[in-house]
Design a protein around this motif. Structure first.
Motif, PDB file in Angstrom:
ATOM      1  N   VAL A  86       0.958  -1.290  -0.048  1.00 46.29           N
ATOM      2  CA  VAL A  86       0.099  -0.091   0.011  1.00 46.29           C
ATOM      3  C   VAL A  86       0.844   1.256  -0.106  1.00 46.29           C
ATOM      4  CG1 VAL A  86      -1.948   1.279   1.138  1.00 46.29           C
ATOM      5  CG2 VAL A  86      -1.653  -1.307   0.884  1.00 46.29           C
ATOM      6  N   ASN A  87       1.921   1.282   0.731  1.00 46.41           N
ATOM      7  CA  ASN A  87       2.934   2.544   0.533  1.00 46.41           C
ATOM      8  C   ASN A  87       4.000   2.480  -0.156  1.00 46.41           C
ATOM      9  OD1 ASN A  87       2.326   1.562   4.165  1.00 46.41           O
ATOM     10  ND2 ASN A  87       2.067   3.747   3.555  1.00 46.41           N
ATOM     11  N   GLY A  88       3.681   1.436  -1.280  1.00 42.24           N
ATOM     12  CA  GLY A  88       4.715   1.585  -2.562  1.00 42.24           C
ATOM     13  C   GLY A  88       6.063   0.770  -2.110  1.00 42.24           C
ATOM     14  N   GLN A 134      -5.386   6.105   5.675  1.00 42.70           N
ATOM     15  CA  GLN A 134      -6.008   6.972   4.731  1.00 42.70           C
ATOM     16  C   GLN A 134      -6.190   6.606   3.470  1.00 42.70           C
ATOM     17  OE1 GLN A 134      -3.157  10.391   4.577  1.00 42.70           O
ATOM     18  NE2 GLN A 134      -3.830  11.300   6.704  1.00 42.70           N
ATOM     19  N   LEU A 135      -5.439   5.639   2.922  1.00 44.07           N
ATOM     20  CA  LEU A 135      -5.732   5.102   1.634  1.00 44.07           C
ATOM     21  C   LEU A 135      -6.680   4.070   1.784  1.00 44.07           C
ATOM     22  CD1 LEU A 135      -2.030   4.638   0.342  1.00 44.07           C
ATOM     23  CD2 LEU A 135      -3.920   6.274  -0.333  1.00 44.07           C
ATOM     24  N   ASN A 170       7.956  -2.688   5.398  1.00 44.05           N
ATOM     25  CA  ASN A 170       7.945  -1.609   6.370  1.00 44.05           C
ATOM     26  C   ASN A 170       6.727  -0.736   5.857  1.00 44.05           C
ATOM     27  OD1 ASN A 170      10.437  -1.285   8.371  1.00 44.05           O
ATOM     28  ND2 ASN A 170      11.077  -2.105   6.541  1.00 44.05           N
ATOM     29  N   GLY A 171       5.707  -1.218   6.161  1.00 45.74           N
ATOM     30  CA  GLY A 171       4.414  -0.608   5.584  1.00 45.74           C
ATOM     31  C   GLY A 171       3.338  -1.542   5.730  1.00 45.74           C
ATOM     32  N   TRP A 172       2.135  -1.072   5.172  1.00 47.53           N
ATOM     33  CA  TRP A 172       0.838  -1.905   5.169  1.00 47.53           C
ATOM     34  C   TRP A 172       0.944  -2.734   3.788  1.00 47.53           C
ATOM     35  CZ3 TRP A 172      -2.951  -2.112   8.446  1.00 47.53           C
ATOM     36  CH2 TRP A 172      -2.993  -1.253   9.562  1.00 47.53           C
ATOM     37  N   VAL A 173       0.479  -4.076   4.029  1.00 45.30           N
ATOM     38  CA  VAL A 173       0.183  -4.988   3.044  1.00 45.30           C
ATOM     39  C   VAL A 173      -1.255  -5.304   2.978  1.00 45.30           C
ATOM     40  CG1 VAL A 173       0.714  -7.532   2.514  1.00 45.30           C
ATOM     41  CG2 VAL A 173       2.587  -5.956   3.408  1.00 45.30           C
ATOM     42  N   ALA A 174      -1.835  -5.336   1.749  1.00 44.61           N
ATOM     43  CA  ALA A 174      -3.246  -5.548   1.282  1.00 44.61           C
ATOM     44  C   ALA A 174      -3.134  -6.951   0.743  1.00 44.61           C
ATOM     45  CB  ALA A 174      -3.801  -4.522   0.348  1.00 44.61           C
TER      46      ALA A 174
END
Length: 261
Positions: free
Chosen positions: A59-61, A85-86, A187-191
């Motif tokens: 999600v964070n690229g 937010q996304l 290091n971020g969100w995973v969908a």
């Protein structure tokens, strides 16, 4: 029950065909077959490697090594909040509040509620022997379109899960294995979406989800989970999952191009 007499053994020792018949009684050849080593479905997660199969999951690229070298706690918090937010779209609805969340254990002051809030500095921490697990139960069957996890190898180090196994069903007694996630560097969100489950609607229809954490990075014992969200299709509008993925891909580009402060 198969009874083999002494007479049969004596005769079969003299006749190869009778030996075959006797062995076939003990282990029928029809029941024998080649052993097939089936590999379990596994998705490898590494947001430093651009892969067509997983690129829409981050999600964070993507991040290159130079950006990771300058990743601060403030920037990690920003990535956490940007991901939330996304996820705030008209096509999905957060259903965390509809579920009963039961972890196998938790450290005092680090309950599972910490993984459900919007604070990037709080987390659930297990407290016990591996494997750790998290049981999620809904009061009725629900259509799940997305499960989101937040991982930070930089912040949590040996507390970061390296393998995650997901089981789904209607109850703990009938839950079936669905997939393994291997977290290498995130290091971020995973969908996690479900195109491989129901190609007709890309949904996961279930009432019970079990998430198992068998192994951590660096052989760590306890697990940290800073964020998890479960989303169902929103009743406001009917949007195909492909449209959600297109929106997510566009948002990924936006996040990647913007600077984190």
């Amino acid at each position: 029950m198969i009874v083999v007499t002494t007479r049969e053994v004596t005769k079969s020792s003299m006749d190869p065909q009778q030996v075959e018949n006797l062995l076939d009684k003990l282990a029928p050849t029809s029941a024998l077959g080649p052993v097939i080593n089936q590999k379990e479905p596994k998705t490898v997660l590494d947001d430093t490697v651009i892969d067509e199969g997983t690129k829409n999951m981050f999600v964070n690229g993507f991040q290159d090594e130079s950006k990771y070298a300058h990743m601060t706690a403030e920037k990690l918090s920003t990535r956490f909040l940007q991901g939330l937010q996304l996820f705030d779209t008209d096509s999905t609805c957060n259903v965390n509040h509809l579920a009963h969340w039961k972890p196998s254990s938790f450290k005092m002051g680090n309950s599972i509620d910490n993984a459900l809030d919007d604070n990037p500095d709080t987390y659930w921490q297990s407290d016990g022997v591996q494997p750790h697990q998290l049981d999620i139960t809904f009061s009725k069957r629900i259509d799940v379109i997305l499960i989101a996890f937040y991982f930070s190898l930089i912040a949590d180090e040996s507390y970061t899960p390296r393998l995650i196994k997901i089981y789904v069903g209607h109850s703990p007694s009938d839950a079936l294995f669905y997939k393994t996630l291997e977290v290498r560097n995130v290091n971020g969100w995973v969908a996690l979406t479900f195109e491989d489950n129901r190609s007709s609607d890309n949904l996961l229809k279930c009432q019970f989800i079990r998430i198992v954490f068998p192994v951590n990075h660096e052989n760590g014992k306890d697990t940290h989970l800073r964020g998890i969200r479960i989303f169902a299709p929103s009743k406001k509008t009917s949007v195909e999952n492909s449209e959600w993925m297109q929106s997510l891909a566009s948002s990924n580009q936006l996040v990647t191009q913007c600077s984190l402060r």
